[in-house]
Design a protein around this motif. Structure first.
Motif, short mmCIF file in Angstrom:
data_model
loop_
_atom_site.label_atom_id
_atom_site.label_comp_id
_atom_site.label_asym_id
_atom_site.label_seq_id
_atom_site.Cartn_x
_atom_site.Cartn_y
_atom_site.Cartn_z
N CYS A 139 -8.69 16.38 -20.17
CA CYS A 139 -7.60 15.49 -21.20
C CYS A 139 -8.37 14.52 -21.89
N LYS A 140 -7.81 14.27 -23.24
CA LYS A 140 -8.60 13.29 -24.19
C LYS A 140 -8.24 11.88 -23.51
N LYS A 141 -9.17 11.17 -23.37
CA LYS A 141 -8.97 9.80 -22.65
C LYS A 141 -7.84 8.93 -23.52
N GLN A 142 -7.95 8.90 -24.92
CA GLN A 142 -6.71 8.25 -25.51
C GLN A 142 -5.35 8.85 -25.24
N GLU A 143 -5.42 10.18 -24.62
CA GLU A 143 -4.00 10.82 -24.22
C GLU A 143 -3.66 10.64 -22.85
N GLU A 144 -4.56 9.69 -21.91
CA GLU A 144 -4.11 9.86 -20.73
C GLU A 144 -3.13 9.39 -20.14
N GLN A 145 -2.16 8.55 -21.01
CA GLN A 145 -0.69 8.31 -20.55
C GLN A 145 0.21 9.24 -20.40
N ARG A 146 -0.39 10.63 -20.57
CA ARG A 146 0.32 11.90 -20.46
C ARG A 146 0.44 12.60 -19.02
N ILE A 147 -0.84 11.80 -18.56
CA ILE A 147 -1.08 12.57 -17.16
C ILE A 147 0.28 12.39 -16.30
N ARG A 148 0.92 11.28 -16.39
CA ARG A 148 2.22 11.28 -15.43
C ARG A 148 3.21 12.28 -15.77
N ALA B 283 0.72 -1.12 0.10
CA ALA B 283 0.11 0.07 -0.21
C ALA B 283 0.70 1.20 -0.01
N GLY B 284 2.09 1.24 -0.67
CA GLY B 284 2.92 2.33 -0.63
C GLY B 284 2.86 3.32 -1.98
N GLY B 285 2.18 2.93 -2.99
CA GLY B 285 2.10 3.61 -4.17
C GLY B 285 1.64 5.24 -4.17
N VAL B 286 1.74 5.87 -5.19
CA VAL B 286 1.42 7.20 -5.20
C VAL B 286 0.23 7.61 -6.19
N GLY B 287 -0.02 6.66 -7.08
CA GLY B 287 -1.27 6.60 -7.97
C GLY B 287 -1.27 7.88 -8.73
N SER B 288 -0.05 8.16 -9.18
CA SER B 288 -0.13 9.51 -10.09
C SER B 288 -0.96 9.45 -11.35
N ARG B 289 -1.26 8.35 -11.94
CA ARG B 289 -2.04 8.33 -12.88
C ARG B 289 -3.67 8.69 -12.59
N PHE B 290 -4.04 8.78 -11.38
CA PHE B 290 -5.16 9.47 -11.10
C PHE B 290 -5.23 10.78 -10.55
N TRP B 291 -4.20 11.58 -10.66
CA TRP B 291 -4.06 12.92 -10.71
C TRP B 291 -5.18 13.45 -11.33
N PRO B 292 -5.63 14.63 -10.69
CA PRO B 292 -5.59 15.19 -9.42
C PRO B 292 -6.51 14.83 -8.23
N TYR B 293 -7.07 13.68 -8.60
CA TYR B 293 -7.89 13.22 -7.33
C TYR B 293 -7.00 12.32 -6.38
N SER B 294 -6.02 11.53 -7.07
CA SER B 294 -5.17 11.07 -6.12
C SER B 294 -3.77 12.06 -5.90
N ARG B 295 -3.44 12.30 -4.77
CA ARG B 295 -2.35 13.25 -4.28
C ARG B 295 -1.34 12.69 -3.62
#
Length: 351
Positions: A326-335, A2-14
């Motif tokens: 953000c476009k769904k197909q570009e969500e890999q750019r969230i990181r 349970a130590g991850g940061v979940g950056s792909r769910f930003w800004p909900y996950s901080r």
């Protein structure tokens, strides 16, 4: 785990409250709490360990008050899953060198819990009797490029298969070939083994890590543990259990099923799992009026209203002081977005 940061769910996950501590499903329970509840159905609560970053100790204790502090193992630095598992293994072997273990991420979603737990119990019985490492595989229902894959042999009479290869996140064409072959399954990142079997595997494939935690073992559960781990952990190799051991081990089995599993790793995966309106839109937490909008996911704070016109295949998320469109197909750019935000002056309030 349970130590991850979940950056792909930003800004909900901080950073201060990553995704494992959030209620994505509207159940009133976070992903961590749901994972604990799930395993507590078949494993005594006192035998459950949570390994997390030391920054999240208070969050874990707040969400899992039934746990003793000694069941929460604190990592002073992020070093991926192999050191995390080695740390838990040192604790477990001090209590029982013949224990059987299940290792699972705290931020995955399982909708078919009965089937999942039946598979875990079957797997624990298997590793108790056989000198093998076992992983769970998920039958793919689409050519997914964000998951790792397991190539497996024929199923034996007990339902287990021998693992042939592991493949990390293939491109779309290869993922299509994997799915059509019928030999490949998604890697769920859930592992089962006997403590002695995985201990031997650490010594064979990651001997430096094995030596560090064997030396640390006498300190587990004592007043000296924290200071020792604080010195030890930053010196550990940053490596996953998949790369470090599973891809090299010769005796690896897989138990395949459905389980309603998702690693819930992206906004797109949450979209796929969520109920949709007649135009394919997912509206979570908030209220929304949509006009000529199709296949979007919209997540705003409770009590907020979104009025959207002409959007198709978008992610629209607001949390606290940040808004993502953000476009769904570009969500890999969230990181990359998160990394760019982290480089801004006075960024701490946004990440």
């Amino acid at each position: 785990m349970a130590g991850g940061v979940g950056s792909r769910f930003w800004p909900y996950s901080r950073n201060n409250r990553p995704k494992q501590f959030l209620d994505f499903c509207g159940t009133g329970r976070s992903l961590l709490q749901m994972t604990f509840d799930r395993f507590a159905r078949i494993i005594p609560k006192e035998n459950i360990l949570v390994v997390t970053n030391k920054a999240y100790k208070a969050l874990v204790m707040e969400q899992l008050p039934e746990m003793n502090e000694k069941q929460v193992l604190l990592e002073p630095a992020r070093r991926n899953t192999a050191p995390c598992i080695a740390y838990a293994l040192a604790h477990i072997r001090k209590r029982d060198t013949k224990a059987n273990m299940v290792v699972a991420p705290a931020d995955h979603l399982i909708t078919k819990e009965d089937e999942f737990l039946a598979a875990v119990e079957k797997g624990l019985e298997h590793v108790a009797k056989n000198d093998v490492l076992l992983t769970l595989g998920i039958k793919p229902n689409r050519p997914e490029v964000s998951y790792g894959y397991i190539q497996a042999g024929a199923e034996n009479e007990k339902g287990f298969r021998k693992v042939k290869t592991f493949t990390e996140k293939p491109n779309l064409e290869l993922a299509k070939e994997f799915m059509e072959s019928g030999e490949f399954f998604w890697n769920a990142g859930v592992f089962l083994w006997n403590a002695e079997t995985i201990h031997k595997a650490f010594w064979e494939f990651l001997p430096d890590l094995a030596a560090k935690f064997d030396e640390a073992s006498p300190m587990m559960g004592t007043d000296e543990e924290e200071s020792y781990i604080n010195e030890l952990f930053p010196t550990c190799q940053n490596i996953s259990i998949d790369y470090g051991i599973m891809e090299h081990a010769r005796k690896v089995d897989v138990l395949c099923g459905d389980f309603g599993w998702s690693d819930l790793g992206t906004w797109g995966s949450l979209y796929d799992l969520s109920d949709k309106d007649d135009n394919g839109n997912v509206i979570l937490k908030c209220r929304a009026l949509t006009y000529d909008c199709h296949d979007n996911i919209v997540v705003l704070p409770e009590g907020k209203l979104a009025v959207l016109y002409g959007l198709k295949d978008y992610i629209v998320v607001e949390a606290d002081n940040a808004l993502l469109i953000c476009k769904k197909q570009e969500e890999q750019r969230i990181r990359q977005f998160v990394n760019d935000v982290s480089m801004m002056p006075d960024n701490s309030d946004f990440i």
